[in-house]
Enzyme design. Structure first.
Site, mmCIF file in Angstrom:
data_model
loop_
_atom_site.group_PDB
_atom_site.id
_atom_site.type_symbol
_atom_site.label_atom_id
_atom_site.label_comp_id
_atom_site.label_asym_id
_atom_site.label_seq_id
_atom_site.Cartn_x
_atom_site.Cartn_y
_atom_site.Cartn_z
ATOM 1 N N CYS A 88 0.331 3.659 2.925
ATOM 2 C CA CYS A 88 0.869 3.061 4.160
ATOM 3 C C CYS A 88 2.376 3.303 4.238
ATOM 4 O O CYS A 88 2.906 3.662 5.292
ATOM 5 C CB CYS A 88 0.609 1.552 4.195
ATOM 6 S SG CYS A 88 -1.132 1.117 4.180
ATOM 7 N N CYS B 84 0.833 -1.205 0.000
ATOM 8 C CA CYS B 84 0.000 0.000 0.000
ATOM 9 C C CYS B 84 0.875 1.265 0.000
ATOM 10 O O CYS B 84 1.601 1.515 0.963
ATOM 11 C CB CYS B 84 -0.902 -0.049 1.239
ATOM 12 S SG CYS B 84 -1.710 1.491 1.659
#
Length: 139
Positions: A61, A58
């Site tokens: 993230c 991600c």
């Protein structure tokens, strides 16, 4: 706001993936048992837990991870945990994680707040509010 909703593409490289999500005073949680132990430890120590539910693939993230690590060093009175949603899929589903990153705030084992998305100012605001409220309780 960055949110990841889908799984990784097969060609994405995941080398050193966990190293990107943890560091500083952040503990990487790889089992539900380890999560439960840390929550119990936090309760005993009177600490608020911040759980970062992320994924190695991600992008948002990965962009939040250094900031999260920085916050963990700035606020040692809090316990910072990171959970890889791909490793703990069932647990993430139980907590209703629909996008990554999702940050959960726990006090005495109970969820007290939640933040979905890579929003640095909002994460800082929530942490500051928690630290300020602890200071008024325990001057």
């Amino acid at each position: 706001m960055g949110h990841c909703f889908s799984s990784p593409r097969a060609d994405e490289d995941e080398t050193n993936s966990h190293a990107q999500l943890a560091g500083g005073n952040v503990t990487l949680i790889t089992t539900k048992n380890a999560w439960d132990q840390k929550l119990a430890e936090a309760k005993t120590q009177g600490k608020i837990v911040i759980g970062n539910f992320s994924a190695t693939w991600c992008g948002p993230c990965k962009s939040m991870a250094p900031y999260y690590i920085e916050l963990s060093e700035k606020y040692p009175s809090l316990m910072f945990l990171t959970v890889d949603v791909d490793e703990l899929t069932d647990f993430s589903t139980q907590l209703d994680v629909k996008a990554t990153p999702t940050f959960f705030f726990f006090k005495d084992g109970q969820q007290i707040d939640k933040l979905v998305g890579a929003n640095k100012p909002e994460l800082q605001k929530k942490i500051t509010a928690i630290v300020d409220s602890q200071a008024t309780i325990n001057p």
